[in-house]
Enzyme design. Structure first.
Site, PDB file in Angstrom:
ATOM      1  N   HIS A   1     -45.701 -23.259  -6.414  1.00  0.00           N
ATOM      2  CA  HIS A   1     -45.685 -23.284  -4.949  1.00  0.00           C
ATOM      3  C   HIS A   1     -44.747 -24.355  -4.408  1.00  0.00           C
ATOM      4  O   HIS A   1     -45.101 -25.152  -3.543  1.00  0.00           O
ATOM      5  CB  HIS A   1     -47.102 -23.502  -4.398  1.00  0.00           C
ATOM      6  CG  HIS A   1     -48.079 -22.460  -4.859  1.00  0.00           C
ATOM      7  ND1 HIS A   1     -47.777 -21.111  -4.889  1.00  0.00           N
ATOM      8  CD2 HIS A   1     -49.352 -22.569  -5.316  1.00  0.00           C
ATOM      9  CE1 HIS A   1     -48.820 -20.442  -5.343  1.00  0.00           C
ATOM     10  NE2 HIS A   1     -49.789 -21.285  -5.611  1.00  0.00           N
TER      11      HIS A   1
ATOM     12  N   LYS B   1     -13.410  -1.301  18.313  1.00  0.00           N
ATOM     13  CA  LYS B   1     -13.736  -1.240  19.742  1.00  0.00           C
ATOM     14  C   LYS B   1     -13.756   0.210  20.221  1.00  0.00           C
ATOM     15  O   LYS B   1     -14.612   0.603  21.023  1.00  0.00           O
ATOM     16  CB  LYS B   1     -12.709  -2.046  20.546  1.00  0.00           C
ATOM     17  CG  LYS B   1     -12.911  -1.928  22.057  1.00  0.00           C
ATOM     18  CD  LYS B   1     -11.968  -2.839  22.831  1.00  0.00           C
ATOM     19  CE  LYS B   1     -12.206  -2.678  24.331  1.00  0.00           C
ATOM     20  NZ  LYS B   1     -11.462  -3.662  25.136  1.00  0.00           N
TER      21      LYS B   1
ATOM     22  N   VAL C   1       5.142  -9.866  11.053  1.00  0.00           N
ATOM     23  CA  VAL C   1       5.129  -8.977  12.212  1.00  0.00           C
ATOM     24  C   VAL C   1       5.532  -7.572  11.750  1.00  0.00           C
ATOM     25  O   VAL C   1       6.681  -7.348  11.349  1.00  0.00           O
ATOM     26  CB  VAL C   1       6.111  -9.459  13.309  1.00  0.00           C
ATOM     27  CG1 VAL C   1       6.083  -8.498  14.498  1.00  0.00           C
ATOM     28  CG2 VAL C   1       5.746 -10.869  13.762  1.00  0.00           C
ATOM     29  N   LYS C   2       4.558  -6.660  11.778  1.00  0.00           N
ATOM     30  CA  LYS C   2       4.864  -5.267  11.419  1.00  0.00           C
ATOM     31  C   LYS C   2       3.970  -4.272  12.155  1.00  0.00           C
ATOM     32  O   LYS C   2       4.419  -3.201  12.555  1.00  0.00           O
ATOM     33  CB  LYS C   2       4.774  -5.050   9.908  1.00  0.00           C
ATOM     34  CG  LYS C   2       3.449  -5.445   9.264  1.00  0.00           C
ATOM     35  CD  LYS C   2       3.567  -5.400   7.749  1.00  0.00           C
ATOM     36  CE  LYS C   2       2.314  -5.954   7.086  1.00  0.00           C
ATOM     37  NZ  LYS C   2       2.479  -6.100   5.625  1.00  0.00           N
ATOM     38  N   THR C   3       2.701  -4.593  12.369  1.00  0.00           N
ATOM     39  CA  THR C   3       1.787  -3.645  13.033  1.00  0.00           C
ATOM     40  C   THR C   3       1.391  -4.093  14.434  1.00  0.00           C
ATOM     41  O   THR C   3       0.680  -3.371  15.132  1.00  0.00           O
ATOM     42  CB  THR C   3       0.497  -3.461  12.197  1.00  0.00           C
ATOM     43  OG1 THR C   3      -0.145  -4.725  12.045  1.00  0.00           O
ATOM     44  CG2 THR C   3       0.817  -2.870  10.829  1.00  0.00           C
TER      45      THR C   3
ATOM     46  N   THR D   1       0.842  -1.201   0.000  1.00  0.00           N
ATOM     47  CA  THR D   1       0.000   0.000   0.000  1.00  0.00           C
ATOM     48  C   THR D   1       0.876   1.250   0.000  1.00  0.00           C
ATOM     49  O   THR D   1       0.622   2.197  -0.754  1.00  0.00           O
ATOM     50  CB  THR D   1      -0.931   0.014   1.223  1.00  0.00           C
ATOM     51  OG1 THR D   1      -1.693  -1.184   1.249  1.00  0.00           O
ATOM     52  CG2 THR D   1      -1.875   1.213   1.166  1.00  0.00           C
TER      53      THR D   1
ATOM     54  N   ARG E   1     -38.636  -7.113  -1.136  1.00  0.00           N
ATOM     55  CA  ARG E   1     -39.732  -6.211  -0.774  1.00  0.00           C
ATOM     56  C   ARG E   1     -40.446  -6.697   0.480  1.00  0.00           C
ATOM     57  O   ARG E   1     -40.861  -5.904   1.318  1.00  0.00           O
ATOM     58  CB  ARG E   1     -40.722  -6.099  -1.941  1.00  0.00           C
ATOM     59  CG  ARG E   1     -40.221  -5.245  -3.102  1.00  0.00           C
ATOM     60  CD  ARG E   1     -41.168  -5.326  -4.282  1.00  0.00           C
ATOM     61  NE  ARG E   1     -41.181  -6.664  -4.851  1.00  0.00           N
ATOM     62  CZ  ARG E   1     -42.185  -7.164  -5.578  1.00  0.00           C
ATOM     63  NH1 ARG E   1     -43.279  -6.453  -5.776  1.00  0.00           N
ATOM     64  NH2 ARG E   1     -42.119  -8.385  -6.071  1.00  0.00           N
TER      65      ARG E   1
END
Length: 407
Positions: free
Chosen positions: A272, A135, A62-64, A34, A212
């Protein structure tokens, strides 16, 4: 200055959205692909390692997952103790999270995908950031769906921030999104481990449309499909007519359940949820004539499903009747023109070669659900044992096999 953390797998509209955020005074933190996309588009971003003071490791696994990220997201901003903890630990607030997850579903759908590839497409950091931000939606805007970009930008332009009611809606969407994401992973791993009926099940369905009303006008209703829907009314393409009703969908499903039993050219007429005429033949025209002849009265206002392309000859016969829906794998050009002259008929197209993807059948009971394997067993002649003195002729046996499929 407000800060947004942006890390998306689906990059639809992300460059335009981020440019608008920057113009509105936001500082942008980003990660991996990104960041590369935004940098190439000329959008100034801060790398996640500059926030965590720690490198991305283990191929980005593992980065954030770091207090400098989650502390900035989870801080209750009218709580002085929380604010003091941020100050003491040199953590800055994060006001917005824009994240969508590794494409586990798309990876699962691809042919030839290995177990190892699927495991690497289980997102960890993304859901963690989404859940933290959701949260704390009283203070943080959390975005998982590119469709929400426009609304968010309009609110920030109008009042400097998103509305609390919007943040609540976005938070609810996040928890639906992560629940659905986790349910697909759980289903995959459960099947791989050979557990048939686990201690709990979470099933993910995706919205097809609002209806509907339900079975009766006083009942509200919606239509959802299995996340991996194949041979289903939910994957059919509507070519003509007003939208399907709840009862239309029930009837169409019944027709398709019957039709899947047959390989010869076949026409199923349903009224039906019950078959009123079924015909097989050497051609779809012969199959139509047989199905119509079975009950030319009850077919009125019914639903027709065919497993061959509709020809002009069949279309002309269909056009003589009032029918709710016609479903087929395709329509000759002249045939479509004939049927579509009828204003109120719904014309649908469905690939009859698709397979049913969900092999479990769920039936709801009050406050509960029954689950069993879908009955896809085909009865073959070799399975039969004749216990009477007279054996059926080949013609009689063919009729019996046809009747078994129908019943």
């Amino acid at each position: 200055m407000k800060r947004a953390l942006i890390s998306v797998s689906d990059k639809t509209g992300i460059v335009e959205f981020t440019k608008e955020l920057v113009s509105l005074g936001y500082e942008v933190i980003s990660t991996g692909g990104t960041k590369k996309t935004l940098d190439e588009a000329g959008v100034k971003t801060i790398g996640i390692s500059e926030i965590t003071n720690f490198p991305e490791i283990m191929d980005g696994r593992v980065k954030t997952l770091h207090p400098n990220v989650h502390g900035g997201l989870l801080c209750v901003r009218d709580n002085q103790e929380h604010l003091k903890a941020l100050e003491e630990n040199n953590i800055d607030l994060i006001d917005m999270v824009v994240v969508n997850l590794y494409p586990f579903k798309k990876t699962l759908e691809k042919e030839g995908t290995t177990h190892e590839e699927l495991i690497e497409n289980i997102d960890i950091g993304g859901p963690s950031m989404l859940r933290s931000a959701a949260k704390n939606h009283k203070f943080v805007t959390v975005v998982v769906d590119p469709k929400d970009y426009k609304k968010i930008l309009l609110e920030i332009k109008d009042s400097g921030d998103t509305e609390l009611t919007t943040r609540e809606e976005l938070a609810a969407k996040v928890f639906r999104h992560t629940a659905g994401y986790d349910s697909l992973i759980a289903e995959y791993l459960t099947k791989k481990s050979g557990v048939e009926f686990p201690e709990s099940i979470t099933v993910t369905y995706e919205k097809v449309q609002d209806l509907r009303y339900g079975e009766n006008p006083h009942q509200r209703a919606g239509f959802y499909k299995n996340a991996f829907a194949g041979y289903s009314i939910s994957t059919g393409k509507q070519l003509h007519g007003k939208e399907l009703s709840y009862n239309n969908i029930q009837d169409a499903n019944s027709a398709l359940e019957i039709l899947k039993e047959f390989s010869l050219p076949t026409v199923v007429a349903v009224k039906h949820m019950n078959p009123c005429g079924i015909g097989c033949g050497e051609s779809i025209l012969e199959a139509w004539d047989k199905a119509y002849a079975a009950d030319p009265v009850s077919i009125f206002g019914g639903i027709i499903a065919l497993n061959r392309v509709v020809t002009k000859e069949v279309a002309e016969k269909i056009s003589e009747l009032f029918l709710e829906i016609v479903i087929a794998p395709g329509y000759e050009k002249d045939a479509f023109e004939v049927i579509s002259k009828k204003k109120n008929i719904r014309i649908m197209e469905l690939d009859m070669n698709l397979k049913i993807k969900n092999t479990n059948k769920l039936t709801t009971v009050m406050d509960g659900v029954l689950i069993q394997e879908l009955d896809q067993k085909e009865l073959l002649k070799d399975d039969l044992v004749c216990v009477t003195d007279r054996k059926p002729t080949d013609s009689e046996l063919a009729d019996l096999m046809f009747a078994w499929k129908v019943v």
